[in-house]
Design a protein around this motif. Structure first.
Motif, PDB file in Angstrom:
ATOM      1  N   GLY A  89       0.805  -1.202   0.000  1.00  7.39           N
ATOM      2  CA  GLY A  89       0.000   0.000   0.000  1.00  7.39           C
ATOM      3  C   GLY A  89       0.841   1.256   0.000  1.00  7.39           C
ATOM      4  N   CYS A  90       0.144   2.385   0.002  1.00  8.77           N
ATOM      5  CA  CYS A  90       0.758   3.713   0.098  1.00  8.77           C
ATOM      6  C   CYS A  90       0.023   4.395   1.236  1.00  8.77           C
ATOM      7  N   PHE A 264      -4.008  13.782  -8.412  1.00  9.78           N
ATOM      8  CA  PHE A 264      -3.193  14.009  -7.212  1.00  9.78           C
ATOM      9  C   PHE A 264      -3.572  12.910  -6.225  1.00  9.78           C
ATOM     10  N   MET A 265      -2.854  11.780  -6.321  1.00  7.14           N
ATOM     11  CA  MET A 265      -3.308  10.584  -5.605  1.00  7.14           C
ATOM     12  C   MET A 265      -3.145  10.656  -4.092  1.00  7.14           C
ATOM     13  N   LEU A 266      -2.502  11.703  -3.576  1.00  7.99           N
ATOM     14  CA  LEU A 266      -2.318  11.815  -2.129  1.00  7.99           C
ATOM     15  C   LEU A 266      -3.558  12.355  -1.416  1.00  7.99           C
ATOM     16  N   ILE A 267      -4.565  12.790  -2.155  1.00 12.26           N
ATOM     17  CA  ILE A 267      -5.754  13.389  -1.544  1.00 12.26           C
ATOM     18  C   ILE A 267      -6.398  12.489  -0.486  1.00 12.26           C
ATOM     19  N   GLU A 276     -10.996   4.266   0.940  1.00 13.14           N
ATOM     20  CA  GLU A 276     -11.302   2.916   0.476  1.00 13.14           C
ATOM     21  C   GLU A 276     -11.063   2.751  -1.029  1.00 13.14           C
ATOM     22  N   ALA A 277     -11.099   3.861  -1.771  1.00 11.83           N
ATOM     23  CA  ALA A 277     -10.859   3.787  -3.218  1.00 11.83           C
ATOM     24  C   ALA A 277      -9.455   3.280  -3.512  1.00 11.83           C
ATOM     25  N   HIS A 278      -8.485   3.657  -2.673  1.00 12.49           N
ATOM     26  CA  HIS A 278      -7.118   3.198  -2.895  1.00 12.49           C
ATOM     27  C   HIS A 278      -6.983   1.712  -2.631  1.00 12.49           C
ATOM     28  N   GLY A 279      -7.618   1.239  -1.567  1.00 13.18           N
ATOM     29  CA  GLY A 279      -7.594  -0.196  -1.311  1.00 13.18           C
ATOM     30  C   GLY A 279      -8.227  -0.974  -2.447  1.00 13.18           C
TER      31      GLY A 279
END
Length: 328
Positions: A89-90, A264-267, A276-279
């Motif tokens: 993950g990030c 900007f994926m750090l949002i 949850e979108a990143h997971g």
């Protein structure tokens, strides 16, 4: 636990090894024993610019965003993960989130997924930030089968994943690059390399689209290069960019009716916004990886935790081919 800490920010800021108290799992979190972490450009920017960037953590700071590792403990309310699970993950290294440059880190369970089974820890650690960025950029541009997609910087961290994902989604893919090694990598992904040093935008738009332009342009170079993206895009086309911190004339974009997507994926990490979108993306990405659709490109040089300063230098030198990874 051992950790590499910054006690100051700036061009000459050095990482110092220290002993810290290991974290405990709070509700919604897991504790991960970190096996590997990759260096991203934003990590080097935080180190150099410090509080000039609003996302930089307070000192002393444990940086590092991407990781692969094994779950040691699970906090209250977490489902789908158990101690012993291999995950990636990030999930740290900015604001008030502890980073990955330590033996253990706490991670919001919404920001992680089970690691691709076909990858080593070192390979998996290279993927989260760039994989999420590439996936989101292509998704927002609506990439679909039959389209022509141009990726600027196809051997870069984000670019090499975007090339592979666009191909996976059924597009015909082209990518700007320079040098035979980069061309061979792009051809290996089933895409067509374009030498941006010898071909003008007009040249390659004519050659590959008969002058019509590309349906989607994924610009992982950004900045002034966005004007090239506007020029290369088709009428009513889409431009996704990861580097939009620049003042530009939008005249071309206006008269072509372009849609511009700034990624900007750090949002989610910064604002606790739809984490949850990143997971979900990482879980989909793991499936694609295990099906052979994406393989991370790693730089040949290897670094351990104590050598993280050298790893930062390797990335900022511009000589790395693929992601720079630190093994913890």
């Amino acid at each position: 636990m051992k950790a590499m800490v910054l006690n100051q920010y700036g061009e000459q800021a050095a990482f110092e090894q220290t002993e810290m108290t290991a974290p405990s799992a709070q509700p919604g979190q897991v504790i991960v024993r970190v096996a590997a972490t990759s260096i991203n450009t934003v990590d080097t920017m935080i180190r150099q610019m410090g509080k000039d960037l609003p996302l930089s953590p307070e000192l002393p700071a444990v940086l590092g965003m991407d990781f692969a590792g094994t779950i040691e403990a699970v906090g209250e309310g977490v489902s789908g993960f158990s101690p012993g699970d291999e995950v990636y993950g990030c999930a740290g290294g900015l604001a008030d989130l502890q980073g990955t440059l330590a033996e253990y880190m706490p991670a919001d369970a919404q920001l992680i997924a089970h690691k691709p089974k076909s990858l080593t820890m070192r390979e998996a650690a290279a993927l989260p930030l760039v994989g999420i960025t590439a996936f989101e950029g292509l998704q927002r541009a609506g990439v679909k089968a039959g389209q022509k997609v141009l990726v600027h910087g196809g051997t870069g961290g984000v670019g090499h994943v975007a090339v592979q994902l666009a191909k996976r989604f059924g597009a015909t893919v082209y990518s700007t690059a320079s040098g035979e090694q980069a061309f061979d990598i792009i051809k290996g992904y089933g895409a067509t390399p374009i030498d941006y040093k010898t071909e003008t935008v007009n040249d390659y738009v004519q050659a590959h689209t008969s002058g019509a332009g590309f349906d989607v342009v994924f610009d992982s170079v950004g900045g002034a290069n966005m004007t090239n993206s506007f020029e290369a895009a088709a009428l009513n086309g889409h431009v996704s960019t990861t580097v939009a911190m620049v003042e530009l004339d939008l005249m071309t974009a206006h008269f072509k009716g372009l849609s511009i997507h700034v990624v900007f994926m750090l949002i989610p990490m910064l604002h606790n916004h739809h984490r949850e979108a990143h997971g979900d993306i990482l879980a989909q990405l793991a499936q694609i990886v295990d099906q052979g659709g994406v393989k991370p490109l790693l730089d040949d040089q290897r670094f351990n935790l104590a050598e993280v300063g050298k790893a930062h230098d390797r990335l900022t030198s511009g000589q790395a081919i693929g992601k720079v990874v630190v093994e913890v």
